[in-house]
Design a protein around this motif. Structure first.
Motif, PDB file in Angstrom:
ATOM      1  N   LEU A   1       0.831  -1.208   0.000  1.00  0.00           N
ATOM      2  CA  LEU A   1       0.000   0.000   0.000  1.00  0.00           C
ATOM      3  C   LEU A   1       0.861   1.252   0.000  1.00  0.00           C
ATOM      4  CD1 LEU A   1      -2.925  -0.738   2.493  1.00  0.00           C
ATOM      5  CD2 LEU A   1      -3.123  -0.285   0.047  1.00  0.00           C
ATOM      6  N   ARG A   2       1.894   1.261   0.838  1.00  0.00           N
ATOM      7  CA  ARG A   2       2.796   2.416   0.872  1.00  0.00           C
ATOM      8  C   ARG A   2       3.483   2.594  -0.476  1.00  0.00           C
ATOM      9  NH1 ARG A   2       3.810   0.381   6.206  1.00  0.00           N
ATOM     10  NH2 ARG A   2       5.643  -0.764   5.480  1.00  0.00           N
ATOM     11  N   GLN A   3       3.877   1.482  -1.095  1.00  0.00           N
ATOM     12  CA  GLN A   3       4.507   1.571  -2.416  1.00  0.00           C
ATOM     13  C   GLN A   3       3.524   2.114  -3.449  1.00  0.00           C
ATOM     14  OE1 GLN A   3       5.661  -2.518  -2.877  1.00  0.00           O
ATOM     15  NE2 GLN A   3       7.563  -2.297  -1.721  1.00  0.00           N
ATOM     16  N   ALA A   4       2.256   1.716  -3.329  1.00  0.00           N
ATOM     17  CA  ALA A   4       1.239   2.200  -4.276  1.00  0.00           C
ATOM     18  C   ALA A   4       1.058   3.705  -4.164  1.00  0.00           C
ATOM     19  CB  ALA A   4      -0.084   1.483  -4.020  1.00  0.00           C
ATOM     20  N   LYS A   5       1.066   4.242  -2.945  1.00  0.00           N
ATOM     21  CA  LYS A   5       0.929   5.686  -2.756  1.00  0.00           C
ATOM     22  C   LYS A   5       2.114   6.424  -3.384  1.00  0.00           C
ATOM     23  CE  LYS A   5      -0.710   7.356   1.047  1.00  0.00           C
ATOM     24  NZ  LYS A   5      -0.925   7.710   2.468  1.00  0.00           N
ATOM     25  N   THR A   6       3.311   5.850  -3.254  1.00  0.00           N
ATOM     26  CA  THR A   6       4.487   6.460  -3.874  1.00  0.00           C
ATOM     27  C   THR A   6       4.362   6.450  -5.395  1.00  0.00           C
ATOM     28  OG1 THR A   6       5.892   5.779  -2.029  1.00  0.00           O
ATOM     29  CG2 THR A   6       6.993   6.321  -4.106  1.00  0.00           C
ATOM     30  N   LEU A   7       3.851   5.353  -5.950  1.00  0.00           N
ATOM     31  CA  LEU A   7       3.664   5.267  -7.400  1.00  0.00           C
ATOM     32  C   LEU A   7       2.676   6.320  -7.893  1.00  0.00           C
ATOM     33  CD1 LEU A   7       3.565   1.382  -7.785  1.00  0.00           C
ATOM     34  CD2 LEU A   7       5.349   2.920  -8.642  1.00  0.00           C
ATOM     35  N   ILE A   8       1.621   6.572  -7.122  1.00  0.00           N
ATOM     36  CA  ILE A   8       0.661   7.618  -7.505  1.00  0.00           C
ATOM     37  C   ILE A   8       1.350   8.968  -7.541  1.00  0.00           C
ATOM     38  CG2 ILE A   8      -1.403   8.875  -6.769  1.00  0.00           C
ATOM     39  CD1 ILE A   8      -2.534   6.240  -5.741  1.00  0.00           C
ATOM     40  N   ARG A   9       2.153   9.272  -6.515  1.00  0.00           N
ATOM     41  CA  ARG A   9       2.866  10.558  -6.479  1.00  0.00           C
ATOM     42  C   ARG A   9       3.806  10.694  -7.662  1.00  0.00           C
ATOM     43  NH1 ARG A   9       3.074   9.499  -0.802  1.00  0.00           N
ATOM     44  NH2 ARG A   9       5.184   8.655  -0.979  1.00  0.00           N
ATOM     45  N   ASN A  10       4.348   9.567  -8.133  1.00  0.00           N
ATOM     46  CA  ASN A  10       5.297   9.598  -9.251  1.00  0.00           C
ATOM     47  C   ASN A  10       4.606   9.524 -10.609  1.00  0.00           C
ATOM     48  OD1 ASN A  10       7.404   9.726  -7.412  1.00  0.00           O
ATOM     49  ND2 ASN A  10       7.772   7.515  -7.442  1.00  0.00           N
ATOM     50  N   GLY A  11       3.270   9.447 -10.607  1.00  0.00           N
ATOM     51  CA  GLY A  11       2.538   9.424 -11.860  1.00  0.00           C
ATOM     52  C   GLY A  11       2.404   8.057 -12.506  1.00  0.00           C
ATOM     53  N   ASP A  12       2.802   6.979 -11.811  1.00  0.00           N
ATOM     54  CA  ASP A  12       2.681   5.618 -12.349  1.00  0.00           C
ATOM     55  C   ASP A  12       1.356   5.027 -11.867  1.00  0.00           C
ATOM     56  OD1 ASP A  12       2.892   3.043 -13.267  1.00  0.00           O
ATOM     57  OD2 ASP A  12       4.766   2.570 -12.226  1.00  0.00           O
ATOM     58  N   TYR A  13       0.275   5.399 -12.514  1.00  0.00           N
ATOM     59  CA  TYR A  13      -1.052   5.010 -12.056  1.00  0.00           C
ATOM     60  C   TYR A  13      -1.327   3.531 -12.311  1.00  0.00           C
ATOM     61  CZ  TYR A  13      -1.315  10.077 -12.177  1.00  0.00           C
ATOM     62  OH  TYR A  13      -1.053  11.409 -11.994  1.00  0.00           O
ATOM     63  N   GLU A  14      -0.868   3.010 -13.431  1.00  0.00           N
ATOM     64  CA  GLU A  14      -1.044   1.581 -13.704  1.00  0.00           C
ATOM     65  C   GLU A  14      -0.299   0.742 -12.666  1.00  0.00           C
ATOM     66  OE1 GLU A  14      -1.329  -0.763 -17.737  1.00  0.00           O
ATOM     67  OE2 GLU A  14       0.801  -0.403 -17.264  1.00  0.00           O
ATOM     68  N   GLY A  15       0.920   1.171 -12.327  1.00  0.00           N
ATOM     69  CA  GLY A  15       1.689   0.452 -11.307  1.00  0.00           C
ATOM     70  C   GLY A  15       1.001   0.473  -9.952  1.00  0.00           C
ATOM     71  N   ALA A  16       0.370   1.592  -9.619  1.00  0.00           N
ATOM     72  CA  ALA A  16      -0.335   1.706  -8.341  1.00  0.00           C
ATOM     73  C   ALA A  16      -1.536   0.759  -8.290  1.00  0.00           C
ATOM     74  CB  ALA A  16      -0.785   3.141  -8.117  1.00  0.00           C
ATOM     75  N   VAL A  17      -2.264   0.646  -9.411  1.00  0.00           N
ATOM     76  CA  VAL A  17      -3.413  -0.267  -9.456  1.00  0.00           C
ATOM     77  C   VAL A  17      -2.932  -1.712  -9.333  1.00  0.00           C
ATOM     78  CG1 VAL A  17      -5.349  -1.095 -10.857  1.00  0.00           C
ATOM     79  CG2 VAL A  17      -4.810   1.349 -10.791  1.00  0.00           C
ATOM     80  N   ALA A  18      -1.815  -2.029  -9.960  1.00  0.00           N
ATOM     81  CA  ALA A  18      -1.258  -3.373  -9.850  1.00  0.00           C
ATOM     82  C   ALA A  18      -0.878  -3.689  -8.408  1.00  0.00           C
ATOM     83  CB  ALA A  18      -0.044  -3.515 -10.769  1.00  0.00           C
ATOM     84  N   LYS A  19      -0.327  -2.707  -7.691  1.00  0.00           N
ATOM     85  CA  LYS A  19      -0.003  -2.908  -6.274  1.00  0.00           C
ATOM     86  C   LYS A  19      -1.271  -3.120  -5.455  1.00  0.00           C
ATOM     87  CE  LYS A  19       4.504  -2.636  -6.040  1.00  0.00           C
ATOM     88  NZ  LYS A  19       5.317  -3.789  -5.553  1.00  0.00           N
ATOM     89  N   ALA A  20      -2.335  -2.366  -5.783  1.00  0.00           N
ATOM     90  CA  ALA A  20      -3.605  -2.534  -5.079  1.00  0.00           C
ATOM     91  C   ALA A  20      -4.141  -3.944  -5.282  1.00  0.00           C
ATOM     92  CB  ALA A  20      -4.619  -1.505  -5.579  1.00  0.00           C
ATOM     93  N   ARG A  21      -3.978  -4.473  -6.476  1.00  0.00           N
ATOM     94  CA  ARG A  21      -4.404  -5.853  -6.746  1.00  0.00           C
ATOM     95  C   ARG A  21      -3.609  -6.831  -5.889  1.00  0.00           C
ATOM     96  NH1 ARG A  21      -1.832 -10.637  -8.855  1.00  0.00           N
ATOM     97  NH2 ARG A  21      -3.255 -11.761 -10.238  1.00  0.00           N
TER      98      ARG A  21
ATOM     99  N   TRP B   1      -5.458   3.919 -17.107  1.00  0.00           N
ATOM    100  CA  TRP B   1      -5.688   4.220 -15.694  1.00  0.00           C
ATOM    101  C   TRP B   1      -5.340   5.681 -15.413  1.00  0.00           C
ATOM    102  CZ3 TRP B   1      -8.037   0.232 -13.364  1.00  0.00           C
ATOM    103  CH2 TRP B   1      -7.878  -1.044 -13.931  1.00  0.00           C
ATOM    104  N   SER B   2      -6.279   6.407 -14.849  1.00  0.00           N
ATOM    105  CA  SER B   2      -6.064   7.802 -14.465  1.00  0.00           C
ATOM    106  C   SER B   2      -5.643   7.872 -13.006  1.00  0.00           C
ATOM    107  CB  SER B   2      -7.354   8.609 -14.659  1.00  0.00           C
ATOM    108  OG  SER B   2      -8.358   8.170 -13.734  1.00  0.00           O
ATOM    109  N   ARG B   3      -5.279   9.060 -12.570  1.00  0.00           N
ATOM    110  CA  ARG B   3      -4.936   9.245 -11.158  1.00  0.00           C
ATOM    111  C   ARG B   3      -6.139   8.934 -10.268  1.00  0.00           C
ATOM    112  NH1 ARG B   3      -5.069  13.455  -7.335  1.00  0.00           N
ATOM    113  NH2 ARG B   3      -3.434  13.234  -5.763  1.00  0.00           N
ATOM    114  N   ALA B   4      -7.330   9.367 -10.697  1.00  0.00           N
ATOM    115  CA  ALA B   4      -8.532   9.083  -9.914  1.00  0.00           C
ATOM    116  C   ALA B   4      -8.781   7.582  -9.822  1.00  0.00           C
ATOM    117  CB  ALA B   4      -9.737   9.786 -10.540  1.00  0.00           C
ATOM    118  N   ASP B   5      -8.533   6.853 -10.914  1.00  0.00           N
ATOM    119  CA  ASP B   5      -8.677   5.391 -10.894  1.00  0.00           C
ATOM    120  C   ASP B   5      -7.726   4.775  -9.864  1.00  0.00           C
ATOM    121  OD1 ASP B   5     -10.496   5.554 -12.993  1.00  0.00           O
ATOM    122  OD2 ASP B   5      -8.969   5.197 -14.525  1.00  0.00           O
ATOM    123  N   ALA B   6      -6.475   5.240  -9.885  1.00  0.00           N
ATOM    124  CA  ALA B   6      -5.472   4.674  -8.984  1.00  0.00           C
ATOM    125  C   ALA B   6      -5.819   4.955  -7.527  1.00  0.00           C
ATOM    126  CB  ALA B   6      -4.088   5.238  -9.322  1.00  0.00           C
TER     127      ALA B   6
END
Length: 274
Positions: A171-191, A251-256
C-alpha cells in the motif's frame, strides 16, 4: 529565516500547526500561523509591520495566490511572539492547488517584508523569502471543513499474520507510485494487496456460492465477497495485457486513488479476524 536590522535580527518560522480556515461562499479566509523571535540588542518594545505575497511553488510564475494581511504589528522579543497572516483563496484557486499537489504536502512561498515602526535612522525595511510546507493531513482536513473536498486516510494495522505486513508495505509503495505518476503500477499494487484479503475471507468460496443467488438475497458476507472479487478482477487489468481486453485498459490518477483506497479498506477489515 531572519530580517537583519542594524543591531538585532527578527526571525520568523512556521508554527507547528500552520493553518486554520474560515469558510465563506466561494471564497475563504486562510490564516497562516508563525512564531517570531528577536535576537541581539533590541530597542525597547520595537514594533514591526510585516506584509507579504503568497505563491504556490509548484505553479511557477502563474502561482500567485494573494496578499498576506497582518492584522497587528509584531514586537521583536527574545521570548517569542505569535504572528498570523490572513489570505483569501477562491474555490478555483483551491482546486488548482489540489491538481498540482497530487496527494503530496503543499509547498508555498511567502515573499515577506518587515518594516520597523517609528524608525528614525537608516532604511527601516527588510525583505526575505520563506518556504511554507503544509502536511497532506493538515491541508486535507482544511479542505474537508470547506466542503470543497473530502479525504479518507485508512490506517492499516501491522500484524504478525503472514502476508498482511507485506500487503501494508505494498500500500505504501502504491501511494508512492501515484505521487510519481505511475497510475497503472499503483493499481497493480492494489491488486497484490488483495492477495492477503481473499484467502483470509475465503472470498472465492463465498463468492461462488453467492453467484447463484439474486442480489437482494445475498448475505452481508456474500456481498463483501462480491465486492472483493470484483475489485480483484478489475485491478488485475493493470498487470495483465490480455489481447482484446486488458491490453486496452488505461488508468487515471482518480482510478489509482480509488483502487488503493478500496484495497486499503478491505485490508483494514482483517484487523477483526484472527
Amino acid at each position: 529565516m531572519a530580517f537583519q536590522f542594524d543591531d538585532y535580527a527578527l526571525s520568523i518560522k512556521p508554527a507547528r500547526h500552520v493553518l486554520t480556515v474560515l469558510p465563506g461562499w466561494g471564497v475563504h479566509r486562510f490564516t497562516l500561523h508563525f512564531e517570531v523571535s528577536g535576537t541581539g540588542v533590541i530597542p525597547t518594545r520595537q514594533g514591526h509591520h510585516v506584509s507579504g505575497v503568497l505563491w504556490a511553488n509548484d505553479l511557477g510564475g502563474s502561482g500567485y495566490l494573494g496578499q498576506m494581511v497582518q492584522p497587528w504589528p509584531i514586537e521583536a522579543h527574545p521570548e517569542g511572539r505569535n504572528l498570523s497572516f490572513d489570505v483569501t483563496l477562491t474555490d478555483a484557486q483551491i482546486m488548482g492547488l489540489e491538481k498540482v499537489r497530487q496527494g503530496r504536502e503543499l509547498e508555498l512561498r511567502a515573499d515577506l517584508t518587515a518594516v520597523q515602526l517609528g524608525a528614525i535612522s537608516g532604511w527601516p525595511a527588510r525583505s526575505y523569502q520563506l518556504t511554507i510546507r503544509i502536511a497532506h493531513e493538515e491541508w486535507a482536513k482544511a479542505l474537508d471543513s470547506l466542503n470543497a473536498g473530502a479525504f479518507v486516510d485508512v490506517l492499516v494495522p501491522i500484524t504478525d499474520v503472514e502476508g498482511r505486513a507485506l500487503a501494508a508495505q505494498r500500500l505504501r509503495q502504491a501511494k508512492t507510485l501515484i505521487r510519481n505518476g505511475d497510475y497503472e503500477g499503483a493499481v497493480a499494487k492494489a491488486r497484490s494487496v488483495l492477495d492477503a484479503v481473499r484467502p483470509a475471507c475465503k472470498t472465492e468460496v463465498v463468492y461462488n456460492q453467492a453467484l447463484g443467488k439474486k442480489a437482494k438475497d445475498r448475505t452481508q458476507e456474500e456481498r463483501w465477497a462480491m465486492l472483493t472479487q470484483s475489485a480483484y478482477a478489475l485491478f488485475s487489468g493493470a498487470p495483465h495485457d490480455d489481447e482484446g481486453t486488458t491490453e486496452h485498459f488505461t488508468w487515471s490518477r482518480a482510478d489509482a486513488i480509488a483502487a488503493v483506497a478500496t484495497a486499503a479498506g478491505l485490508l483494514a477489515r482483517l484487523e477483526d479476524l484472527p
